[in-house]
Design a protein around this motif. Structure first.
Motif, PDB file in Angstrom:
ATOM      1  N   THR A  54      15.172  -1.999   2.763  1.00  0.00           N
ATOM      2  CA  THR A  54      13.817  -1.492   3.007  1.00  0.00           C
ATOM      3  C   THR A  54      13.463  -0.493   1.908  1.00  0.00           C
ATOM      4  OG1 THR A  54      14.616   0.292   4.432  1.00  0.00           O
ATOM      5  CG2 THR A  54      13.952  -1.772   5.523  1.00  0.00           C
ATOM      6  N   PHE A  55      12.150  -0.368   1.661  1.00  0.00           N
ATOM      7  CA  PHE A  55      11.689   0.546   0.616  1.00  0.00           C
ATOM      8  C   PHE A  55      10.316   1.064   0.992  1.00  0.00           C
ATOM      9  CE2 PHE A  55       9.407   1.244  -3.453  1.00  0.00           C
ATOM     10  CZ  PHE A  55      10.174   2.312  -3.909  1.00  0.00           C
ATOM     11  N   VAL A  56      10.135   2.385   0.919  1.00  0.00           N
ATOM     12  CA  VAL A  56       8.840   3.004   1.200  1.00  0.00           C
ATOM     13  C   VAL A  56       8.111   3.203  -0.132  1.00  0.00           C
ATOM     14  CG1 VAL A  56       7.639   4.989   2.177  1.00  0.00           C
ATOM     15  CG2 VAL A  56       9.743   4.144   3.257  1.00  0.00           C
ATOM     16  N   LEU A  57       6.934   2.611  -0.222  1.00  0.00           N
ATOM     17  CA  LEU A  57       6.134   2.725  -1.447  1.00  0.00           C
ATOM     18  C   LEU A  57       5.584   4.145  -1.594  1.00  0.00           C
ATOM     19  CD1 LEU A  57       4.221  -0.629  -1.031  1.00  0.00           C
ATOM     20  CD2 LEU A  57       5.903  -0.109  -2.815  1.00  0.00           C
ATOM     21  N   THR A  58       5.693   4.706  -2.809  1.00  0.00           N
ATOM     22  CA  THR A  58       5.170   6.042  -3.091  1.00  0.00           C
ATOM     23  C   THR A  58       4.072   5.936  -4.138  1.00  0.00           C
ATOM     24  OG1 THR A  58       6.657   6.523  -4.930  1.00  0.00           O
ATOM     25  CG2 THR A  58       7.494   6.979  -2.694  1.00  0.00           C
ATOM     26  N   SER A  59       3.455   7.053  -4.434  1.00  0.00           N
ATOM     27  CA  SER A  59       2.388   7.059  -5.443  1.00  0.00           C
ATOM     28  C   SER A  59       2.915   6.635  -6.816  1.00  0.00           C
ATOM     29  CB  SER A  59       1.730   8.439  -5.527  1.00  0.00           C
ATOM     30  OG  SER A  59       2.702   9.419  -5.856  1.00  0.00           O
ATOM     31  N   ALA A  60       4.220   6.751  -7.039  1.00  0.00           N
ATOM     32  CA  ALA A  60       4.801   6.320  -8.323  1.00  0.00           C
ATOM     33  C   ALA A  60       4.667   4.814  -8.516  1.00  0.00           C
ATOM     34  CB  ALA A  60       6.277   6.729  -8.395  1.00  0.00           C
ATOM     35  N   ALA A  99      13.823  -1.317 -12.770  1.00  0.00           N
ATOM     36  CA  ALA A  99      14.548  -0.928 -11.560  1.00  0.00           C
ATOM     37  C   ALA A  99      14.100   0.459 -11.100  1.00  0.00           C
ATOM     38  CB  ALA A  99      16.051  -0.935 -11.822  1.00  0.00           C
ATOM     39  N   ILE A 100      13.871   0.594  -9.801  1.00  0.00           N
ATOM     40  CA  ILE A 100      13.482   1.871  -9.208  1.00  0.00           C
ATOM     41  C   ILE A 100      14.770   2.609  -8.835  1.00  0.00           C
ATOM     42  CG2 ILE A 100      12.250   2.996  -7.320  1.00  0.00           C
ATOM     43  CD1 ILE A 100      10.547   0.365  -7.146  1.00  0.00           C
ATOM     44  N   ASP A 101      14.983   3.779  -9.441  1.00  0.00           N
ATOM     45  CA  ASP A 101      16.198   4.560  -9.181  1.00  0.00           C
ATOM     46  C   ASP A 101      16.384   4.806  -7.689  1.00  0.00           C
ATOM     47  OD1 ASP A 101      16.880   4.753 -11.852  1.00  0.00           O
ATOM     48  OD2 ASP A 101      15.942   6.713 -12.126  1.00  0.00           O
ATOM     49  N   GLY A 102      17.579   4.527  -7.193  1.00  0.00           N
ATOM     50  CA  GLY A 102      17.915   4.808  -5.808  1.00  0.00           C
ATOM     51  C   GLY A 102      17.370   3.819  -4.795  1.00  0.00           C
ATOM     52  N   THR A 119       0.853  -1.182   0.000  1.00  0.00           N
ATOM     53  CA  THR A 119       0.000   0.000   0.000  1.00  0.00           C
ATOM     54  C   THR A 119       0.891   1.234   0.000  1.00  0.00           C
ATOM     55  OG1 THR A 119      -1.647  -1.193   1.309  1.00  0.00           O
ATOM     56  CG2 THR A 119      -1.853   1.198   1.238  1.00  0.00           C
ATOM     57  N   THR A 120       0.537   2.227  -0.793  1.00  0.00           N
ATOM     58  CA  THR A 120       1.304   3.472  -0.850  1.00  0.00           C
ATOM     59  C   THR A 120       1.538   4.006   0.564  1.00  0.00           C
ATOM     60  OG1 THR A 120       0.394   3.981  -3.016  1.00  0.00           O
ATOM     61  CG2 THR A 120       1.312   5.823  -1.792  1.00  0.00           C
ATOM     62  N   GLY A 121       2.778   4.398   0.853  1.00  0.00           N
ATOM     63  CA  GLY A 121       3.151   4.941   2.154  1.00  0.00           C
ATOM     64  C   GLY A 121       3.710   3.904   3.103  1.00  0.00           C
ATOM     65  N   GLN A 122       3.534   2.629   2.806  1.00  0.00           N
ATOM     66  CA  GLN A 122       4.018   1.564   3.682  1.00  0.00           C
ATOM     67  C   GLN A 122       5.478   1.224   3.379  1.00  0.00           C
ATOM     68  OE1 GLN A 122       2.168   0.141   6.317  1.00  0.00           O
ATOM     69  NE2 GLN A 122       1.007   1.973   5.758  1.00  0.00           N
ATOM     70  N   THR A 123       6.174   0.716   4.389  1.00  0.00           N
ATOM     71  CA  THR A 123       7.565   0.291   4.238  1.00  0.00           C
ATOM     72  C   THR A 123       7.604  -1.211   4.007  1.00  0.00           C
ATOM     73  OG1 THR A 123       8.363   2.050   5.684  1.00  0.00           O
ATOM     74  CG2 THR A 123       9.828   0.156   5.357  1.00  0.00           C
ATOM     75  N   LEU A 124       8.302  -1.604   2.951  1.00  0.00           N
ATOM     76  CA  LEU A 124       8.537  -3.014   2.667  1.00  0.00           C
ATOM     77  C   LEU A 124       9.943  -3.371   3.134  1.00  0.00           C
ATOM     78  CD1 LEU A 124       7.148  -3.234  -0.984  1.00  0.00           C
ATOM     79  CD2 LEU A 124       5.933  -3.665   1.162  1.00  0.00           C
ATOM     80  N   THR A 125      10.120  -4.608   3.562  1.00  0.00           N
ATOM     81  CA  THR A 125      11.430  -5.094   3.989  1.00  0.00           C
ATOM     82  C   THR A 125      11.793  -6.310   3.158  1.00  0.00           C
ATOM     83  OG1 THR A 125      11.058  -4.298   6.233  1.00  0.00           O
ATOM     84  CG2 THR A 125      12.784  -5.952   5.943  1.00  0.00           C
ATOM     85  N   LEU A 126      13.024  -6.329   2.702  1.00  0.00           N
ATOM     86  CA  LEU A 126      13.520  -7.421   1.874  1.00  0.00           C
ATOM     87  C   LEU A 126      14.415  -8.315   2.715  1.00  0.00           C
ATOM     88  CD1 LEU A 126      14.054  -8.846  -0.808  1.00  0.00           C
ATOM     89  CD2 LEU A 126      15.725  -7.056  -1.347  1.00  0.00           C
ATOM     90  N   GLY A 127      14.018  -9.583   2.867  1.00  0.00           N
ATOM     91  CA  GLY A 127      14.852 -10.565   3.553  1.00  0.00           C
ATOM     92  C   GLY A 127      15.831 -11.174   2.565  1.00  0.00           C
ATOM     93  N   ASN A 128      17.043 -11.449   3.010  1.00  0.00           N
ATOM     94  CA  ASN A 128      18.083 -11.959   2.118  1.00  0.00           C
ATOM     95  C   ASN A 128      17.799 -13.338   1.558  1.00  0.00           C
ATOM     96  OD1 ASN A 128      19.699  -9.689   2.462  1.00  0.00           O
ATOM     97  ND2 ASN A 128      20.797 -10.583   4.187  1.00  0.00           N
TER      98      ASN A 128
END
Length: 108
Positions: free
Chosen positions: A72-78, A64-67, A34-43
């Motif tokens: 962890t990654f915070v989902l944006t409206s993009a 690929a999402i630049d940067g 969901t936009t605004g939420q933080t995702l976490t990537l497990g190895n």
């Protein structure tokens, strides 16, 4: 005239020995798509010799999402409406390998 001779020096690269990383359990994403939420990537789980280091890349609809290179990654409206996936690159002194997460649901 001086009679000089030049010796040729050849350096042979030594091949690293041991076992490169091998992915035995795929990386996984946790969190809410969901936009605004933080995702976490497990190895995931990796085998291989020596210390294994990890780098990351997040993708939206396969691009690929630049940067987005942390675990962890915070989902944006993009990313709204796009499916998220991530890659883990595992490296050691012998080599490197890549593991990919399953393709996530579309971001709401």
């Amino acid at each position: 005239t001086l009679g000089l001779q030049q010796a040729e020096v050849v350096v042979q690269a030594t091949a690293a020995t041991g076992n490169p990383p091998v992915n035995t359990v795929a990386p996984a994403i946790t969190g809410t798509m969901t936009t605004g939420q933080t995702l976490t990537l497990g190895n995931g789980t990796w085998t291989g010799d020596a210390t294994i280091t990890y780098t990351y890349q997040w993708f939206a609809n396969g691009v690929a999402i630049d940067g987005a290179v942390n675990n962890t990654f915070v989902l944006t409206s993009a990313q709204t409406g796009k499916r998220i996936q991530a890659m883990v690159r595992a490296s050691n002194g012998v080599g490197n390998a890549f593991g990919f997460t399953a393709l996530g649901a579309a971001v709401a």
